[in-house]
Design a protein around this motif. Structure first.
Motif, PDB file in Angstrom:
ATOM      1  N   ALA A   3       0.843  -1.190   0.000  1.00 57.25           N
ATOM      2  CA  ALA A   3       0.000   0.000   0.000  1.00 57.25           C
ATOM      3  C   ALA A   3       0.878   1.239   0.000  1.00 57.25           C
ATOM      4  O   ALA A   3       2.002   1.223   0.521  1.00 57.25           O
ATOM      5  CB  ALA A   3      -0.922   0.012   1.215  1.00 57.25           C
ATOM      6  N   VAL A   5       1.383   4.586   1.651  1.00 61.64           N
ATOM      7  CA  VAL A   5       0.958   5.075   2.957  1.00 61.64           C
ATOM      8  C   VAL A   5       1.475   6.487   3.213  1.00 61.64           C
ATOM      9  O   VAL A   5       2.654   6.790   2.974  1.00 61.64           O
ATOM     10  CB  VAL A   5       1.448   4.128   4.070  1.00 61.64           C
ATOM     11  N   VAL A  18       1.421  -3.863   4.478  1.00 63.06           N
ATOM     12  CA  VAL A  18       0.424  -3.727   5.544  1.00 63.06           C
ATOM     13  C   VAL A  18      -0.449  -4.979   5.541  1.00 63.06           C
ATOM     14  O   VAL A  18      -0.458  -5.746   4.577  1.00 63.06           O
ATOM     15  CB  VAL A  18      -0.442  -2.467   5.352  1.00 63.06           C
ATOM     16  N   PHE A  60      -2.235   6.693   7.077  1.00 62.23           N
ATOM     17  CA  PHE A  60      -3.262   5.886   6.423  1.00 62.23           C
ATOM     18  C   PHE A  60      -2.873   5.708   4.961  1.00 62.23           C
ATOM     19  O   PHE A  60      -2.023   6.426   4.420  1.00 62.23           O
ATOM     20  CB  PHE A  60      -4.643   6.546   6.549  1.00 62.23           C
ATOM     21  N   THR A  61      -3.508   4.759   4.321  1.00 64.97           N
ATOM     22  CA  THR A  61      -3.273   4.490   2.916  1.00 64.97           C
ATOM     23  C   THR A  61      -3.995   5.532   2.076  1.00 64.97           C
ATOM     24  O   THR A  61      -5.167   5.834   2.308  1.00 64.97           O
ATOM     25  CB  THR A  61      -3.777   3.088   2.542  1.00 64.97           C
ATOM     26  N   GLY A 120      -9.376   6.987   1.818  1.00 64.63           N
ATOM     27  CA  GLY A 120      -8.154   7.674   1.445  1.00 64.63           C
ATOM     28  C   GLY A 120      -8.039   9.070   2.011  1.00 64.63           C
ATOM     29  O   GLY A 120      -7.100   9.811   1.681  1.00 64.63           O
ATOM     30  N   ARG A 123      -9.164   7.611   6.430  1.00 64.34           N
ATOM     31  CA  ARG A 123      -9.434   6.174   6.468  1.00 64.34           C
ATOM     32  C   ARG A 123      -8.620   5.528   5.340  1.00 64.34           C
ATOM     33  O   ARG A 123      -8.422   6.140   4.285  1.00 64.34           O
ATOM     34  CB  ARG A 123     -10.927   5.929   6.258  1.00 64.34           C
ATOM     35  N   ASP A 124      -8.150   4.300   5.566  1.00 67.62           N
ATOM     36  CA  ASP A 124      -7.328   3.640   4.549  1.00 67.62           C
ATOM     37  C   ASP A 124      -8.037   3.624   3.201  1.00 67.62           C
ATOM     38  O   ASP A 124      -9.202   3.241   3.088  1.00 67.62           O
ATOM     39  CB  ASP A 124      -6.995   2.209   4.977  1.00 67.62           C
ATOM     40  N   ALA A 128      -3.763   0.480  -2.848  1.00 67.09           N
ATOM     41  CA  ALA A 128      -3.354  -0.770  -2.209  1.00 67.09           C
ATOM     42  C   ALA A 128      -3.924  -1.930  -3.012  1.00 67.09           C
ATOM     43  O   ALA A 128      -4.662  -1.733  -3.979  1.00 67.09           O
ATOM     44  CB  ALA A 128      -3.860  -0.827  -0.764  1.00 67.09           C
ATOM     45  N   VAL A 131      -9.097  -2.935  -0.458  1.00 65.56           N
ATOM     46  CA  VAL A 131      -9.610  -1.803   0.312  1.00 65.56           C
ATOM     47  C   VAL A 131     -11.000  -2.144   0.847  1.00 65.56           C
ATOM     48  O   VAL A 131     -11.781  -2.841   0.200  1.00 65.56           O
ATOM     49  CB  VAL A 131      -9.672  -0.523  -0.559  1.00 65.56           C
TER      50      VAL A 131
END
Length: 347
Positions: A3, A5, A18, A60-61, A120, A123-124, A128, A131
């Motif tokens: 990912a 990050v 991750v 976060f991603t 994004g 929040r991730d 990646a 998701v």
């Protein structure tokens, strides 16, 4: 899984291993088909400092323009089949205020109490291999190419919402629309305006190649420079444009749009370059308005996908493998991209 990050303020992101996420109640795990790199990502890790307005805390991603295939569903989620392709609506609000109830999570009334703004964005996100997306935020793509569709969740949705709000200004014959800034959003805006209105679309940018692409999609172009406003007004017979869309948002571009407006026109500032301007009763065309907008609604995104599937809009995409994801951001920063960079993790 790998990912991209956001690890710290004013620090270039890292390509990191991750853990693959597990969907919780109401969530779906998407196997990412494509994830668009956006200037908003660059602003997150480069422009903002800790504690400043608009700053989102790491880590976060990244990735808020995401498409993918259903991989796994969480408890309470029904009606999805593994392998189906979807586009993810990025904003995530509280889900129960008036704005969220109409699918406009971008204007959530409880945003101050939310732990993140969206996929994004705190929040991730989707830069990646996999998701997590709330099931409510999925828009079906059918058999349309999900990789090229990825940028539509922002670069398609944002101009669409701005244009949809301005359609009354463009209804009827002899109308003119102005698009300032022909990056990813501006190019799609030209396509949307051409498809939805009969207006003459005037497009302007400092880059010749960007203007040539806009011309290929039906726009009349005016180069930036000293005589820019005069050339725009000349195309309208001196009257000015009925709707202008500034996809830069810097002080000079806002002023250019203002100077190009007709009486009763509407200027929508879409770009977030933090520009400022002045208003005067005697220099502002009567009953013209200045507005801004941010993203759009889930319902809007369904309509954007319908236009994409009908071939009315087609984002220009440059594909990158996950190995080259950071290179995509470097090119984005330096202005070397001619289309939207989309990272394709599973190639």
């Amino acid at each position: 899984m790998r990912a991209v990050v956001f690890t710290d303020f004013q620090t270039f992101p890292s390509l990191t291993e991750v853990e693959r996420p597990v969907p919780g109640p109401g969530e779906v795990l998407l196997k990412v088909a494509g994830s668009g790199a956006c200037h908003s990502d660059v602003a997150i890790y480069e422009d903002f400092a800790e504690g400043t307005p608009g700053a989102i805390a790491p880590g976060f991603t990244l990735g808020h323009e995401v498409s993918g295939w259903i991989e796994e569903t969480g408890p309470g989620v029904h009606g999805f089949t593994k392998g189906e392709a979807f586009l993810a609506y990025g904003p995530i609000g509280c889900g129960h205020c008036k704005a969220c109830s109409r699918g406009q999570d971008t204007y959530c009334e409880n945003v101050a109490s939310m732990p993140y703004l969206g996929i994004g964005l705190g929040r991730d996100g989707g830069m990646a291999e996999y998701v997590l997306v709330p099931a409510r935020n999925l828009v079906p793509l059918g058999d349309a190419d999900p990789v090229d569709a990825a940028p539509l969740s922002d670069a398609g949705l944002t101009p669409y919402h701005a244009i949809k709000n301005a359609l009354p200004n463009l209804a009827g014959g002899g109308r003119f629309a102005l698009v300032i800034g022909l990056g990813g959003l501006g190019q799609v805006a030209v396509q949307i305006l051409t498809a939805l209105t009969g207006a003459t679309v005037i497009a302007t940018d400092m880059k010749d190649d960007a203007m040539r692409r806009a011309e290929a999609n039906g726009a009349v172009t005016v180069p930036g420079g000293e005589n820019q406003v005069a050339a725009i007004r000349e195309l309208t017979g001196g009257r000015g444009v009925d709707a202008a869309f500034d996809f830069v948002g810097a002080t000079p571009t806002i002023k250019t749009a203002q100077a190009s407006m007709a009486q009763g026109g509407r200027l929508t500032v879409v770009g977030i370059a933090n520009g400022v301007t002045e208003w005067s009763f005697f220099t502002t065309p009567y009953e013209s308005t200045i507005s801004n907008t941010y993203w759009g609604t889930i319902a809007d995104l369904h309509e954007v996908v319908a236009m994409y599937r009908a071939g009315q809009i087609r984002p220009e995409v440059e594909r990158y493998s996950m190995d080259d994801a950071l290179e995509a951001y470097r090119k984005l920063e330096s202005g070397q991209l001619s289309g939207r960079a989309v990272v394709v993790p599973h190639v």
